[in-house]
Design a protein around this motif. Structure first.
Motif, PDB file in Angstrom:
ATOM      1  N   GLY A  77       0.773  -1.234   0.000  1.00  0.00           N
ATOM      2  CA  GLY A  77       0.000   0.000   0.000  1.00  0.00           C
ATOM      3  C   GLY A  77       0.802   1.280   0.000  1.00  0.00           C
ATOM      4  O   GLY A  77       0.228   2.365   0.092  1.00  0.00           O
ATOM      5  N   VAL A  78       2.128   1.186  -0.113  1.00  0.00           N
ATOM      6  CA  VAL A  78       2.963   2.388  -0.075  1.00  0.00           C
ATOM      7  C   VAL A  78       4.324   2.045  -0.669  1.00  0.00           C
ATOM      8  O   VAL A  78       4.768   0.900  -0.612  1.00  0.00           O
ATOM      9  N   GLY A  79       4.968   3.051  -1.250  1.00  0.00           N
ATOM     10  CA  GLY A  79       6.325   2.856  -1.744  1.00  0.00           C
ATOM     11  C   GLY A  79       7.314   2.823  -0.590  1.00  0.00           C
ATOM     12  O   GLY A  79       7.050   3.368   0.481  1.00  0.00           O
ATOM     13  N   VAL A  80       8.451   2.177  -0.806  1.00  0.00           N
ATOM     14  CA  VAL A  80       9.473   2.070   0.236  1.00  0.00           C
ATOM     15  C   VAL A  80      10.836   2.447  -0.346  1.00  0.00           C
ATOM     16  O   VAL A  80      11.099   2.226  -1.524  1.00  0.00           O
ATOM     17  N   PRO A  81      11.704   3.027   0.490  1.00  0.00           N
ATOM     18  CA  PRO A  81      13.009   3.453  -0.014  1.00  0.00           C
ATOM     19  C   PRO A  81      14.038   2.333  -0.101  1.00  0.00           C
ATOM     20  O   PRO A  81      15.105   2.521  -0.655  1.00  0.00           O
ATOM     21  N   SER A  82      13.725   1.155   0.451  1.00  0.00           N
ATOM     22  CA  SER A  82      14.695   0.063   0.511  1.00  0.00           C
ATOM     23  C   SER A  82      13.996  -1.253   0.228  1.00  0.00           C
ATOM     24  O   SER A  82      12.807  -1.413   0.503  1.00  0.00           O
ATOM     25  N   LYS A  83      14.745  -2.213  -0.259  1.00  0.00           N
ATOM     26  CA  LYS A  83      14.167  -3.539  -0.510  1.00  0.00           C
ATOM     27  C   LYS A  83      14.259  -4.447   0.717  1.00  0.00           C
ATOM     28  O   LYS A  83      13.772  -5.559   0.710  1.00  0.00           O
ATOM     29  N   PHE A  84      14.877  -3.935   1.793  1.00  0.00           N
ATOM     30  CA  PHE A  84      15.058  -4.746   2.996  1.00  0.00           C
ATOM     31  C   PHE A  84      14.027  -4.404   4.063  1.00  0.00           C
ATOM     32  O   PHE A  84      13.620  -3.255   4.197  1.00  0.00           O
ATOM     33  N   SER A  85      13.625  -5.435   4.836  1.00  0.00           N
ATOM     34  CA  SER A  85      12.518  -5.231   5.774  1.00  0.00           C
ATOM     35  C   SER A  85      12.852  -5.442   7.246  1.00  0.00           C
ATOM     36  O   SER A  85      12.070  -5.046   8.094  1.00  0.00           O
ATOM     37  N   PHE A  86      13.968  -6.059   7.573  1.00  0.00           N
ATOM     38  CA  PHE A  86      14.248  -6.391   8.973  1.00  0.00           C
ATOM     39  C   PHE A  86      15.408  -5.605   9.530  1.00  0.00           C
ATOM     40  O   PHE A  86      16.494  -5.675   8.977  1.00  0.00           O
ATOM     41  N   PRO A  87      15.135  -4.873  10.603  1.00  0.00           N
ATOM     42  CA  PRO A  87      13.878  -4.619  11.288  1.00  0.00           C
ATOM     43  C   PRO A  87      13.154  -3.456  10.620  1.00  0.00           C
ATOM     44  O   PRO A  87      13.737  -2.744   9.804  1.00  0.00           O
ATOM     45  N   SER A  88      11.926  -3.225  11.012  1.00  0.00           N
ATOM     46  CA  SER A  88      11.185  -2.083  10.491  1.00  0.00           C
ATOM     47  C   SER A  88      11.766  -0.797  11.079  1.00  0.00           C
ATOM     48  O   SER A  88      11.775  -0.610  12.296  1.00  0.00           O
ATOM     49  N   SER A  89      12.259   0.073  10.215  1.00  0.00           N
ATOM     50  CA  SER A  89      12.799   1.355  10.686  1.00  0.00           C
ATOM     51  C   SER A  89      11.695   2.227  11.263  1.00  0.00           C
ATOM     52  O   SER A  89      11.925   2.969  12.225  1.00  0.00           O
TER      53      SER A  89
END
Length: 170
Positions: free
Chosen positions: A93-105
Motif C-alpha cells: 500500500g505504499v512505496g518504500v526506499p529500501s528492498k530490505f525489511s528487517f527490522p522495520s525502521s
C-alpha cells in the motif's frame, strides 16, 4: 504455491481484518509519511525543545533517540538483508526506499520517539502510538510481524541508550 509461514499468515490476517476497516489504509499511509526517516519524530522533538524550555534536554533526547534508532535499524537491515514480503496475496500500500525489511525502521524510530516523547511530556504516548505504527506497516504490506516486533525492541533499547547519554551529558 508453498504454504505461507506464520509470519506471512499473520500479515495476511492483519490485512484482511484491520486493513479492511474504513480509513485503515489511508491512516497507515499517513503514519508511513510521518515516520519516514524519523523526520516526523525529529520535528516533534525540535518543536518540543523550542516551546518547552524547562524540558529542553528531554525534547532534545527525543531527536537524538529517534535519529539513533533509525540509524541502528538501517545498520541491522544492511547486515540481515531480509527481503520485504513478496507473497502474491500481500497487498502493498505504499512505496518504500529500501528492498530490505528487517527490522522495520518505522517501528524502531517510532518506539524510541514515543517512549521519549512520553518521558518529556508526561503523556502515555507509547501505548497508543507504537501498536498503531506497528499495525500500519502490516496493513501496508511492507513488513512481516517479526520485522515490526524486532524494530520495536530495538527502538526501546535505543530510547534507553539516549536517556543514558542525556544523563551522562548533564
Amino acid at each position: 504455491m508453498p504454504t505461507p509461514n506464520a509470519d506471512v499468515r499473520t500479515l495476511l490476517a492483519v490485512q484482511r481484518t484491520v486493513g479492511a476497516l474504513p480509513g485503515a489504509v489511508r491512516t497507515a499511509r499517513g503514519l508511513s509519511h510521518l515516520g519516514e526517516h524519523a523526520l516526523g519524530w525529529i520535528a516533534v522533538g525540535g518543536l518540543g525543545a523550542a516551546l518547552d524550555r524547562s524540558r529542553r534536554p528531554q525534547w532534545t533526547t527525543v531527536v537524538v533517540g529517534a535519529v539513533g534508532a533509525h540509524a541502528a535499524s538501517i545498520a541491522v537491515k544492511r547486515v540481515v538483508r531480509r527481503r520485504r514480503p513478496t507473497h502474491p496475496d500481500v497487498r502493498i500500500g505504499v512505496g518504500v526506499p529500501s528492498k530490505f525489511s528487517f527490522p522495520s525502521s518505522h517501528a524502531t524510530s517510532t518506539t524510541a520517539a514515543a517512549v521519549l516523547i512520553g518521558r518529556a511530556s508526561g503523556l502515555p504516548v507509547a501505548p497508543v502510538l507504537v501498536p498503531t505504527m506497528l499495525l500500519s506497516r502490516l496493513v501496508l504490506g511492507v513488513h512481516y510481524p517479526s520485522d515490526v516486533l524486532s524494530g520495536a525492541a530495538l527502538g526501546a533499547v535505543s530510547a534507553a541508550v539516549a536517556v543514558r547519554l542525556e544523563k551522562a551529558a548533564s
